[in-house]
Scaffold this motif. Structure first.
Motif, PDB file in Angstrom:
ATOM      1  N   UNK A   1     -39.005 -21.766  34.755  1.00 32.84           N
ATOM      2  CA  UNK A   1     -39.543 -21.147  33.541  1.00 32.84           C
ATOM      3  C   UNK A   1     -39.706 -22.166  32.412  1.00 32.84           C
ATOM      4  N   UNK A   2     -38.659 -22.945  32.142  1.00 29.94           N
ATOM      5  CA  UNK A   2     -38.714 -23.896  31.032  1.00 29.94           C
ATOM      6  C   UNK A   2     -39.858 -24.905  31.171  1.00 29.94           C
ATOM      7  N   UNK A   3     -40.074 -25.504  32.367  1.00 32.26           N
ATOM      8  CA  UNK A   3     -41.219 -26.420  32.496  1.00 32.26           C
ATOM      9  C   UNK A   3     -42.565 -25.736  32.266  1.00 32.26           C
ATOM     10  N   UNK A   4     -42.675 -24.463  32.668  1.00 34.18           N
ATOM     11  CA  UNK A   4     -43.928 -23.724  32.442  1.00 34.18           C
ATOM     12  C   UNK A   4     -44.179 -23.522  30.955  1.00 34.18           C
ATOM     13  N   UNK A   5     -43.133 -23.167  30.212  1.00 37.95           N
ATOM     14  CA  UNK A   5     -43.280 -23.001  28.768  1.00 37.95           C
ATOM     15  C   UNK A   5     -43.681 -24.314  28.108  1.00 37.95           C
ATOM     16  N   UNK A   6     -43.083 -25.421  28.543  1.00 38.87           N
ATOM     17  CA  UNK A   6     -43.413 -26.728  27.974  1.00 38.87           C
ATOM     18  C   UNK A   6     -44.874 -27.075  28.240  1.00 38.87           C
ATOM     19  N   UNK A   7     -45.347 -26.824  29.463  1.00 39.79           N
ATOM     20  CA  UNK A   7     -46.741 -27.107  29.803  1.00 39.79           C
ATOM     21  C   UNK A   7     -47.694 -26.240  28.991  1.00 39.79           C
TER      22      UNK A   7
ATOM     23  N   UNK B   1     -51.818 -18.442  25.471  1.00 41.49           N
ATOM     24  CA  UNK B   1     -50.942 -17.988  24.387  1.00 41.49           C
ATOM     25  C   UNK B   1     -50.329 -16.635  24.718  1.00 41.49           C
ATOM     26  N   UNK B   2     -51.137 -15.751  25.315  1.00 43.93           N
ATOM     27  CA  UNK B   2     -50.619 -14.438  25.698  1.00 43.93           C
ATOM     28  C   UNK B   2     -49.529 -14.581  26.762  1.00 43.93           C
ATOM     29  N   UNK B   3     -49.772 -15.456  27.737  1.00 45.90           N
ATOM     30  CA  UNK B   3     -48.763 -15.698  28.772  1.00 45.90           C
ATOM     31  C   UNK B   3     -47.501 -16.296  28.177  1.00 45.90           C
ATOM     32  N   UNK B   4     -47.670 -17.266  27.274  1.00 47.11           N
ATOM     33  CA  UNK B   4     -46.530 -17.915  26.619  1.00 47.11           C
ATOM     34  C   UNK B   4     -45.694 -16.895  25.858  1.00 47.11           C
ATOM     35  N   UNK B   5     -46.367 -15.986  25.158  1.00 46.47           N
ATOM     36  CA  UNK B   5     -45.660 -14.978  24.374  1.00 46.47           C
ATOM     37  C   UNK B   5     -44.833 -14.059  25.271  1.00 46.47           C
ATOM     38  N   UNK B   6     -45.427 -13.640  26.395  1.00 47.49           N
ATOM     39  CA  UNK B   6     -44.718 -12.748  27.301  1.00 47.49           C
ATOM     40  C   UNK B   6     -43.499 -13.434  27.922  1.00 47.49           C
ATOM     41  N   UNK B   7     -43.675 -14.689  28.342  1.00 43.48           N
ATOM     42  CA  UNK B   7     -42.560 -15.421  28.953  1.00 43.48           C
ATOM     43  C   UNK B   7     -41.457 -15.647  27.930  1.00 43.48           C
ATOM     44  N   UNK B   8     -41.829 -16.007  26.700  1.00 42.91           N
ATOM     45  CA  UNK B   8     -40.816 -16.221  25.668  1.00 42.91           C
ATOM     46  C   UNK B   8     -40.076 -14.930  25.344  1.00 42.91           C
ATOM     47  N   UNK B   9     -40.779 -13.800  25.365  1.00 40.57           N
ATOM     48  CA  UNK B   9     -40.121 -12.520  25.130  1.00 40.57           C
ATOM     49  C   UNK B   9     -39.039 -12.270  26.177  1.00 40.57           C
ATOM     50  N   UNK B  10     -39.367 -12.569  27.438  1.00 37.33           N
ATOM     51  CA  UNK B  10     -38.408 -12.380  28.517  1.00 37.33           C
ATOM     52  C   UNK B  10     -37.244 -13.372  28.420  1.00 37.33           C
ATOM     53  N   UNK B  11     -37.543 -14.626  28.075  1.00 39.70           N
ATOM     54  CA  UNK B  11     -36.463 -15.609  27.975  1.00 39.70           C
ATOM     55  C   UNK B  11     -35.559 -15.318  26.783  1.00 39.70           C
ATOM     56  N   UNK B  12     -36.125 -14.804  25.697  1.00 36.85           N
ATOM     57  CA  UNK B  12     -35.292 -14.409  24.553  1.00 36.85           C
ATOM     58  C   UNK B  12     -34.350 -13.279  24.951  1.00 36.85           C
ATOM     59  N   UNK B  13     -34.893 -12.309  25.713  1.00 36.50           N
ATOM     60  CA  UNK B  13     -34.047 -11.208  26.199  1.00 36.50           C
ATOM     61  C   UNK B  13     -32.966 -11.752  27.120  1.00 36.50           C
TER      62      UNK B  13
END
Length: 207
Positions: free
Chosen positions: A118-124, A146-158
């Motif tokens: 997950x972390x490498x995907x967010x960085x990319x 950006x939409x994908x980044x937002x969704x992934x960050x929402x899940x990682x924050x949770x």
């Protein structure tokens, strides 16, 4: 002279029952679907069921694997923090076991997968979103990223919030299950919303 091995009483014979063999074989088959090879899955499954820590020779004999394969498998499991090294008094060999707390194993596995995937995907995604958009196609692509980044960050924050909870509190939260959904549906009915309307309104507000 220091003995090279422990008395037999320190390490009972390692024999897999038909029940244990079925579990080990299943984990081996599932390994490839989880991103690990069959050997690593079998080694982990055997250690998970073991009542006492086991050394490489025992693992090799019980699973009919070469010492080299066992050594490589143990190194991979150690890199995932899924096995722990132990030493027995009077024995120079390395013994291995899995954490006894199943929830600790689950937390470790999820954390390691997050770091590796997950972390490498967010960085990319962040890097690509900062690149100059040369044409409308690139701007559209960046909007999708950006939409994908937002969704992934929402899940990682949770996920980060869940990691801060102790195991007992996390279990209480998970056991709420359907009651949480029913509470949200009740709130929507009180506010005069249809089922799922709240989420749709959130999505519409992002457009």
């Amino acid at each position: 002279m220091e003995p090279s091995s422990a008395p037999d009483s320190l390490s009972p014979p390692c024999r897999l029952s038909p029940l244990a063999q079925a579990f080990v074989l299943h984990f081996g088959e599932m390994g490839s679907r989880w991103g690990i090879n069959r050997t690593v899955g079998q080694i982990y499954a055997m250690l998970f069921l073991a009542e006492v820590p086991r050394h490489a020779e025992e693992i090799s004999e019980a699973l009919s694997l070469s010492r080299g394969s066992v050594s490589m498998g143990l190194k991979e499991l150690a890199s995932w923090k899924l096995v722990q090294l132990r030493h027995l008094p009077g024995d120079r060999r390395d013994y291995y076991e899995t954490p006894r707390d199943v929830w600790a194993i689950f937390r470790t596995l999820v954390e390691e997968r997050k770091k590796r995937e997950i972390d490498p995907t967010l960085t990319t995604l962040r890097g690509l979103m900062m690149e100059p958009a040369a044409d409308p196609a690139d701007r559209f692509a960046q909007a999708r990223m950006a939409a994908m980044h937002e969704q992934i960050e929402l899940l990682t924050d949770w996920y980060d919030e869940m990691q801060r909870l102790d195991t007992e509190r996390l279990l209480q939260l998970l056991r709420l299950g359907e009651r949480v959904v029913k509470a949200l549906e009740f709130k929507d009915r009180m506010l005069g919303r249809g089922k799922g309307q709240g989420l749709k309104e959130i999505d519409d507000g992002r457009d």
